[in-house]
Enzyme design. Sequence first.
Site, PDB file in Angstrom:
ATOM      1  N   ASP A  46      28.666  59.908  30.283  1.00 10.54           N
ATOM      2  CA  ASP A  46      27.587  60.286  31.198  1.00 10.54           C
ATOM      3  C   ASP A  46      28.063  61.271  32.259  1.00 10.54           C
ATOM      4  O   ASP A  46      29.262  61.517  32.420  1.00 10.54           O
ATOM      5  CB  ASP A  46      26.965  59.034  31.845  1.00 10.54           C
ATOM      6  N   ASN A  91      24.278  44.826  36.452  1.00 17.91           N
ATOM      7  CA  ASN A  91      22.978  44.527  35.821  1.00 17.91           C
ATOM      8  C   ASN A  91      23.054  44.664  34.292  1.00 17.91           C
ATOM      9  O   ASN A  91      22.034  44.645  33.622  1.00 17.91           O
ATOM     10  CB  ASN A  91      21.886  45.455  36.391  1.00 17.91           C
ATOM     11  N   HIS A 142      24.235  47.344  32.672  1.00 13.11           N
ATOM     12  CA  HIS A 142      24.117  48.704  32.138  1.00 13.11           C
ATOM     13  C   HIS A 142      25.420  49.146  31.475  1.00 13.11           C
ATOM     14  O   HIS A 142      26.511  48.715  31.864  1.00 13.11           O
ATOM     15  CB  HIS A 142      23.632  49.705  33.192  1.00 13.11           C
ATOM     16  N   GLU A 173      20.061  51.702  31.868  1.00 14.65           N
ATOM     17  CA  GLU A 173      19.691  50.627  32.788  1.00 14.65           C
ATOM     18  C   GLU A 173      18.793  49.603  32.085  1.00 14.65           C
ATOM     19  O   GLU A 173      18.215  49.905  31.040  1.00 14.65           O
ATOM     20  CB  GLU A 173      18.922  51.228  33.983  1.00 14.65           C
TER      21      GLU A 173
HETATM   22  C1  F6R Z   1      30.824  55.096  33.811  1.00 15.53           C
HETATM   23  C2  F6R Z   1      29.666  54.343  33.369  1.00 15.53           C
HETATM   24  C3  F6R Z   1      29.213  53.079  34.012  1.00 15.53           C
HETATM   25  C4  F6R Z   1      30.342  52.176  34.493  1.00 15.53           C
HETATM   26  C5  F6R Z   1      29.778  50.922  35.152  1.00 15.53           C
HETATM   27  C6  F6R Z   1      30.881  50.049  35.733  1.00 15.53           C
HETATM   28  O1  F6R Z   1      30.998  56.274  33.042  1.00 15.53           O
HETATM   29  O2  F6R Z   1      29.048  54.788  32.462  1.00 15.53           O
HETATM   30  O3  F6R Z   1      28.390  52.389  33.107  1.00 15.53           O
HETATM   31  O4  F6R Z   1      31.144  51.831  33.401  1.00 15.53           O
HETATM   32  O5  F6R Z   1      28.897  51.278  36.173  1.00 15.53           O
HETATM   33  O6  F6R Z   1      31.451  50.714  36.819  1.00 15.53           O
HETATM   34  P1  F6R Z   1      32.775  50.197  37.514  1.00 15.53           P
HETATM   35  O7  F6R Z   1      33.871  50.356  36.520  1.00 15.53           O
HETATM   36  O8  F6R Z   1      32.971  51.103  38.701  1.00 15.53           O
HETATM   37  O9  F6R Z   1      32.541  48.759  37.879  1.00 15.53           O
END
Ligand code: F6R
Length: 241
Positions: A67, A136, A138, A143
């Site tokens: 992303d 959540n 994701h 989401e």
């Molecule tokens: C990052 C991504 C997100 C993260 C998720 C967890 O490229 O796509 O889905 O993997 O938000 O984030 P952290 O690792 O900061 O807890």
Amino acid sequence: MRIYKAANYKEMSRKAANIISAQVILKPDCVLGLATGSTPIGLYEYLVDWYKKGDLDFSKVQTVNLDEYKGLPRDNDQSYYYFMHDNLFNHINIDPANVHLPDGMEPDAEKECRRYDELIRSLGGVDIQLLGIGHNGHIGFNEPDTVFAKGTHCVKLQESTIQANKRFFASAEEVPQYAYTMGIQTIMSAKKILIMANGAGKAEIIKKAFFGPITPEVPASVLQLHGDVTLVLDNEAASLI
Ligand code: F6R
């Protein structure tokens, strides 16, 4: 599904780095699907270290990131392009032409999403997709929703995600509102999935996503249907399973 429980963040990172390294060693021209966020930083440190020791060669590796924020230029230190270069690409012998992320500065969402899906297809698909997980559920920026999104698409970020990410910005107002992300189908098409989580704050969602019902309201739960998933957790994230 394989589950590795590690004693702490460092051990979790090393185990996940072992798995990525095995992929690079066994298939030097593999396609790595990569993620940003705080979870994989330690993993990237191990990869850089092992590259410097001469154990890894990334010269033929291709990477596709999950992303990118829409509207952030590459040189903004909060863009995922910047993050990946800062944490990994600038320190290894990857060919810059083999590094791929969605282009956050392409305003035409439809065009950019189509380009990214075609690119992944033209590379022959992702050999191993690294994922973190949001509180959540994701994955990427997919989401909670009423349906599973398919290919790469443009999403409006949920308030909870903006709040979680604001620690990287001066204020919540500066967190971009939109992002480009691989879809659930794109992620599910990867040959192997490696998902990491650490900390007590992730324990509840790990239980829900991997031991609860499969529902688009918990996007990561769809991974229960993938044939090759490896979950690497620290003890805290694994505490409820
Ligand atoms: C990052 C991504 C997100 C993260 C998720 C967890 O490229 O796509 O889905 O993997 O938000 O984030 P952290 O690792 O900061 O807890």
